[in-house]
Design a protein around this motif. Structure first.
Motif, PDB file in Angstrom:
ATOM      1  N   ARG A   1       3.035   2.355  -0.913  1.00  0.00           N
ATOM      2  CA  ARG A   1       2.429   2.955   0.194  1.00  0.00           C
ATOM      3  C   ARG A   1       1.000   3.120  -0.014  1.00  0.00           C
ATOM      4  O   ARG A   1       0.418   3.229  -1.222  1.00  0.00           O
TER       5      ARG A   1
ATOM      6  N   ASP B   1       1.105   1.032   9.477  1.00  0.00           N
ATOM      7  CA  ASP B   1       2.265   1.948   9.773  1.00  0.00           C
ATOM      8  C   ASP B   1       1.988   3.097   8.965  1.00  0.00           C
ATOM      9  O   ASP B   1       1.469   3.014   7.834  1.00  0.00           O
TER      10      ASP B   1
ATOM     11  N   TYR C   1       4.331  -4.744   4.928  1.00  0.00           N
ATOM     12  CA  TYR C   1       5.563  -4.432   4.184  1.00  0.00           C
ATOM     13  C   TYR C   1       5.390  -4.716   2.665  1.00  0.00           C
ATOM     14  O   TYR C   1       5.770  -3.888   1.781  1.00  0.00           O
TER      15      TYR C   1
ATOM     16  N   SER D   1      -0.113   2.480   5.355  1.00  0.00           N
ATOM     17  CA  SER D   1       0.197   1.015   4.870  1.00  0.00           C
ATOM     18  C   SER D   1      -0.399   0.059   5.826  1.00  0.00           C
ATOM     19  O   SER D   1       0.066  -0.052   6.951  1.00  0.00           O
TER      20      SER D   1
ATOM     21  N   LYS E   1       3.433  -1.650   1.744  1.00  0.00           N
ATOM     22  CA  LYS E   1       4.450  -0.326   1.492  1.00  0.00           C
ATOM     23  C   LYS E   1       5.286  -0.631   0.291  1.00  0.00           C
ATOM     24  O   LYS E   1       5.596   0.208  -0.336  1.00  0.00           O
TER      25      LYS E   1
ATOM     26  N   ASP F   1       2.811   6.185   6.926  1.00  0.00           N
ATOM     27  CA  ASP F   1       3.913   6.427   5.961  1.00  0.00           C
ATOM     28  C   ASP F   1       4.213   7.938   6.117  1.00  0.00           C
ATOM     29  O   ASP F   1       3.623   8.684   6.614  1.00  0.00           O
TER      30      ASP F   1
END
Length: 637
Positions: A363, A236, A356, A326, A359, A238
């Motif tokens: 992050r 993902d 997650y 992340s 994160k 950031d």
């Protein structure tokens, strides 16, 4: 195959079969004809039949000769036989010459057919002139030339009709095949487009979720068969949403393409990079090692390379943009007597859960999936469902913690949410409020809290104990497009005086869209509401926004109070906040006051208001009213 080649192939097939049929029929007819002619002494007929049959045989067997040359030879045989019969037998043999242009149209096309038509007509006119001129035709003048011309023209007319019909039919067939080929090409293109849309991401060209799930299934099967370990990574970007919102979708799309290209450059041919939506990518690392520790180490090395590649600056339209990643990693296959078979959905969920975790740890990090993570996710999901049910069933409560002045008199209070359990215990707000934030339930909770605050203000006023009450407003709730309208409606429905309500917001509210936030605060302040900055000093502290915002008070976070007055740094920070607030004309509430020494320090530095266990714990409204009444009775008159 091209259309022209299709027609040529079709003609070649017809010609091959026609040659065979003609040769076989020739054997059946020409041999008896030659024998009969020989018995009658008609040696010219014998010669023509023998020559024609031999010629056809040579053309049939000589496959190395070009198609056009073979057809020309075949037509020459037919024309020669027709001429010979015309000269020997008479006008009835013109039928042989009529076949030549028709066959030319069928086998070669319109141009050669017209040439053979002209040649056949000339042969009928010239070579058949003598026989045609002697024919007796009723009603026609006895002119040899006229008779020959009429017969030749009729021959040309009928032959032309047959020839042109055949040629035009083939021409239309060719055009139809051309249209069909174009349609097939279009359908093929459409099919390719549909395939790309079904299995690949339109923006980056990477495999999409559908193709990814199929490849995970195949990777699971091959890893189990080959006894090797592989990895699934969930990536993902950031801060992508901040860049996308601030600079627009064009810049956001370009940043996604940069990330996709960098990920693809790092992978082997056996690996897969997919984009499954938004700023989320998935990487499949196939067959890393036969041992789990080695495979995990290899996956970590690749994840570090990915993190480094994504964090490099990207230049887009002359501007430099930066994002980090992340990354969540899960290994496969997982085998054990108590473990159910893994599926693609399981692996994707595990990698997502690990992402997650990365994160939440700040992050720009990497986290490997652990079974405890899944248990935590399931616990949060269960809590989310239970919290929604508790809110709907009216099981949540609002307690109020008094705020006192330097003399210990209650001058206000803060409403704090409580979630009682059937066994009498309480779920701490620090546990269920983050769940509500993540699930979006915080908006409904916030609306309920505001209604409870209005009710509490009215009940205190009815008891003759009117005082301001603070209620927390989350950034998510505050940013709702209709938040101002919701507040107006709640005030109107309840009849509560806005001047006795203080909305507590955190500094996190000021990170995004500061100008819009300040404008909305002014709208609410115009209704009579007052604002407090909760946990001041722990977030986005700036003198600039303090001057622009319609603030009533600052709340010093308990993390600064807990070490005062013993810790010099904490004491200096608290003194600085109190001095700054004094210059700006803002009221200050110190949270988390638990010792008399802390209270004495705050009073000595002119802190107007304090809140903490030293004075009172949060309590139900009825208990607060009873406490205030008792204080009023005990106070000296």
């Amino acid at each position: 195959m091209a259309v022209a080649n299709d027609i040529a192939h079709w003609r070649a097939q017809i010609f091959a079969r026609l040659l065979l049929v003609v040769f076989v029929l020739g054997l059946c007819t020409a041999v008896p004809s030659a024998l009969l002619a020989a018995s009658e002494g008609m040696w010219s007929i014998v010669a023509v039949d023998t020559l024609a049959l031999a010629w056809i045989g040579v053309v049939w067997r000589w496959r190395g000769l070009g198609y056009t040359a073979r057809v020309v030879n075949f037509l020459a045989v037919a024309f020669t036989v027709g001429i010979a019969l015309l000269l020997k037998v008479g006008p009835v043999s013109q039928i042989y010459l009529m076949a030549v242009p028709v066959l030319a149209a069928l086998l070669l096309g319109l141009g050669p057919a017209l040439w053979t038509l002209a040649l056949a007509g000339l042969a009928v006119m010239v070579l058949g002139f003598d026989a045609n001129s002697r024919l007796h035709i009723d009603g026609m003048p006895d002119s040899g030339f006229l008779k020959a011309a009429i017969i030749s023209l009729n021959f040309m007319f009928m032959t032309a009709i047959l020839t042109l019909s055949c040629a035009v039919l083939l021409r239309h067939l060719e055009r139809s095949l051309d249209s069909l080929r174009a349609l097939n090409a279009e359908l093929s293109t459409t099919s390719d487009d549909n395939h790309r849309l079904a299995f690949f991401d339109v923006l980056t060209g990477l495999p999409n979720r559908r193709l990814l799930m199929d490849r995970i299934d195949k990777l699971l099967a091959s890893s189990e068969r080959g006894a090797t370990y592989s990895a699934v990574m969930f990536i993902d970007l950031d801060r992508f949403k901040t860049i996308n919102d601030a600079r627009g979708h064009a810049i956001g799309d370009a940043l996604l393409c940069h990330a996709a290209a960098r990920l693809s450059d790092l992978m082997r041919k056996a690996d897969t990079v997919a984009r499954i939506g938004g700023d989320e990518f998935v990487v499949l690392l196939a067959h890393l090692s036969p041992e789990l520790p080695g495979a995990s180490q290899n996956a970590l090395l690749v994840a570090e390379k990915i993190r480094a590649a994504i964090s490099r600056d990207a230049e887009i339209e002359g501007q430099i943009y930066n994002s980090t990643a992340s990354i969540g990693v899960t290994m496969l296959p997982k085998a054990g007597p108590d473990l159910p078979p893994q599926t693609a959905q399981d692996l994707l969920r595990e990698a997502d859960t690990a992402m997650y975790r990365a994160k939440s740890q700040g992050r720009n990090g990497i986290a490997f999936f652990e079974a405890a993570m899944q248990a935590e996710v399931e616990r949060r999901l269960s809590m989310e469902r239970d919290l929604a049910a508790a809110l709907g069933a009216g099981q949540l409560q609002m307690h109020i913690q008094p705020q006192v002045d330097r003399n210990g008199r209650t001058v206000g209070g803060e409403l704090l949410m409580r979630w009682p359990q059937p066994d009498g215990s309480m779920v701490p707000p620090c546990v269920f409020i983050p769940v509500a934030e993540d699930s979006g339930l915080i908006v409904e909770l916030g609306a309920w809290a505001l209604r409870q605050a209005c009710d509490a203000v009215l009940r205190l006023s009815a008891a003759g104990l009117a005082m301001p009450l603070s209620v927390n407003v989350s950034p998510t709730q505050f940013r709702q497009a209709d938040f101002v309208a919701q507040v107006k409606r709640t005030l109107a429905d309840s009849g509560a005086p806005a001047a006795l309500l203080v909305l507590e917001v955190t500094e996190g509210l000021l990170i995004e869209k500061l100008d819009d936030t300040i404008a909305r605060m002014h709208q609410l302040a115009a209704l009579g509401l007052r604002f407090s900055i909760d946990d001041f000093g722990t977030g986005y502290s700036s003198m600039a926004y303090l001057k622009k915002m319609p603030l009533y008070e600052l709340k010093i976070d308990r993390s600064f109070i807990i070490d005062t007055p013993e810790d010099a740094s904490s004491s200096a920070l608290v003194q600085s906040i109190l001095a700054m607030a004094g210059h700006l004309g803002l009221r200050v509430v110190a949270e988390g006051v638990e010792t008399q020494a802390q209270a004495d320090f705050l009073i000595a530095n002119d802190c107007a208001c304090m809140q903490g266990y030293l004075y009172a714990r949060p309590m139900p409204l009825a208990a607060l009213i009873a406490r205030l009444r008792a204080d009023a009775v005990a106070a000296p008159s």
